[in-house]
Design an enzyme around this catalytic site. Structure first.
Site, mmCIF file in Angstrom:
data_model
loop_
_atom_site.group_PDB
_atom_site.id
_atom_site.type_symbol
_atom_site.label_atom_id
_atom_site.label_comp_id
_atom_site.label_asym_id
_atom_site.label_seq_id
_atom_site.Cartn_x
_atom_site.Cartn_y
_atom_site.Cartn_z
ATOM 1 N N GLU A 129 -18.048 11.145 -40.740
ATOM 2 C CA GLU A 129 -17.254 9.915 -40.726
ATOM 3 C C GLU A 129 -17.367 9.187 -42.062
ATOM 4 O O GLU A 129 -16.371 8.684 -42.599
ATOM 5 C CB GLU A 129 -17.706 9.003 -39.591
ATOM 6 C CG GLU A 129 -16.892 7.724 -39.508
ATOM 7 C CD GLU A 129 -17.394 6.758 -38.459
ATOM 8 O OE1 GLU A 129 -17.236 5.541 -38.679
ATOM 9 O OE2 GLU A 129 -17.945 7.199 -37.433
ATOM 10 N N THR A 167 -18.920 3.663 -37.596
ATOM 11 C CA THR A 167 -18.693 3.095 -36.259
ATOM 12 C C THR A 167 -19.853 3.325 -35.293
ATOM 13 O O THR A 167 -19.881 2.711 -34.229
ATOM 14 C CB THR A 167 -17.423 3.687 -35.623
ATOM 15 O OG1 THR A 167 -17.584 5.102 -35.460
ATOM 16 C CG2 THR A 167 -16.194 3.404 -36.478
ATOM 17 N N CYS A 197 -18.187 0.522 -33.069
ATOM 18 C CA CYS A 197 -17.231 0.613 -31.964
ATOM 19 C C CYS A 197 -17.816 0.071 -30.667
ATOM 20 O O CYS A 197 -19.039 -0.002 -30.489
ATOM 21 C CB CYS A 197 -16.736 2.045 -31.795
ATOM 22 S SG CYS A 197 -17.806 3.118 -30.845
ATOM 23 N N SER A 226 -24.962 10.640 -34.155
ATOM 24 C CA SER A 226 -25.501 9.394 -34.699
ATOM 25 C C SER A 226 -25.711 8.347 -33.610
ATOM 26 O O SER A 226 -26.758 7.698 -33.548
ATOM 27 C CB SER A 226 -24.553 8.849 -35.776
ATOM 28 O OG SER A 226 -24.998 7.599 -36.249
#
EC number: 1.17.7.4
Length: 316
Positions: A129, A167, A197, A226
């Site tokens: 990401e 996120t 998020c 993660s």
């Protein structure tokens, strides 16, 4: 095993973005048949990946492993513009399963870069990401992981600093880094509402409450997930032993020897059936009660990418 009670955190398990990514690959398989190529792991879970591989999905690290003119799915973690450009040059048919909340961060990066800002991205080096987000504006983006990284940071214009985050970070750790950043660059700004998020935040909050009522916590998730790793860290930070496990077979009896209550949760990439197997395993070992501790209810759903949406109802 001393445990008599199992306490299940809720929310737990798959989030809307992961669910969408996995459904996308299954829909593509249903429409086009095997093989279906996926760049990187579609989501970070060994069981999900193995299950899709058994159906004919081929996971690759880079696009040069995909034959010309083939169909390729991009994972939930997102990719940089460079990867999109390479796919276009190779005439690959692309279906982008990037989580919409990751896409939001990419859009923020592009907007901030256009405004001439230095973008400070808070995240973990090497995570897919992070690589994708940094690729939106590589010349204007710097990565920090810790408060110490912030202390060493130099930027062209201290008055034109913005920050974004991966996120799936730990909420508390990220707040500390942001506070350090604002102390150094008081005019720095970030996106309204933040980038971590909802699913990451909810799972961390739920597992923390479970940890307060149990003697040990098991978090189901893979080592490269993660959000799962951050859940374990959050529980350990408050003093409760916690272990990250891929499945029931990974449970060590000595972890539970003195525990009267065992907390169970699952990262956003881990399917519910893994939770069910862990519960069944612990019941066989002697647990006599199972209860759920809910901190909120999640109703978020994301539509499939247009090219994969026609078979969604068949997959439900």
């Amino acid at each position: 095993m001393a445990a008599r009670e199992l306490v299940l955190a809720s929310p737990r398990s798959l989030c809307a973005g992961v669910d969408r990514a996995v459904e996308t690959v299954e829909a593509v398989l249903a429409q086009h048949g095997a093989p279906v190529y996926v760049r990187k792991q579609i989501v970070h879970n060994v069981h999900v990946v193995a299950g899709l591989e058994s159906k004919g999905v081929v996971f690759v690290d880079e696009l040069d492993e995909v034959p010309d003119d083939s169909l390729v799915v991009f994972s939930a973690h997102g990719v940089s513009p460079r990867v999109h450009a390479e796919a276009a040059r190779r005439r690959l048919r692309v279906i982008d399963a990037t989580c919409p909340l990751v896409t939001k961060v990419h859009s923020e990066a592009k907007r901030y870069a256009t405004q001439g800002n230095t973008i400070v991205l808070i995240g973990h080096a090497g995570h897919e990401e992070v690589d994708g987000t940094m690729g939106e504006a590589p010349e204007q983006t710097v990565l920090v992981e810790t408060v110490e990284d912030v202390a060493a940071l130099t930027v062209p214009d201290p008055d034109r600093v913005v920050y974004l985050t991966q996120t799936t970070l730990a909420v508390d750790d990220t707040a500390e880094v942001i506070a350090a950043l604002l102390a150094r660059f008081p005019r720095a700004v970030g996106p309204a509402g933040g980038d971590i998020c909802y699913a990451t935040t909810n799972r961390q909050a739920a597992v923390q409450q479970v940890a307060e009522q149990t003697d040990v916590v098991l978090v189901i998730g893979s080592a490269n997930s993660s959000n799962s790793v951050r859940m374990v860290e959050r529980v350990r930070r408050q003093g409760t032993p916690a272990y990250l496990i891929d499945d029931a077979a990974a449970i060590e009896p000595e972890w539970l020897a003195e525990a009267r209550a065992v907390g169970i949760s699952a990262g956003a990439s881990a399917p519910q059936w893994l939770v069910d197997e862990v519960v069944a395993h612990l019941v066989r070992l002697g647990a006599t009660a199972v209860r759920e501790l809910a901190v909120t209810t999640e109703t978020m759903q994301f539509s499939l990418p247009q090219q994969a949406s026609s078979t969604r109802t068949q997959l439900k």
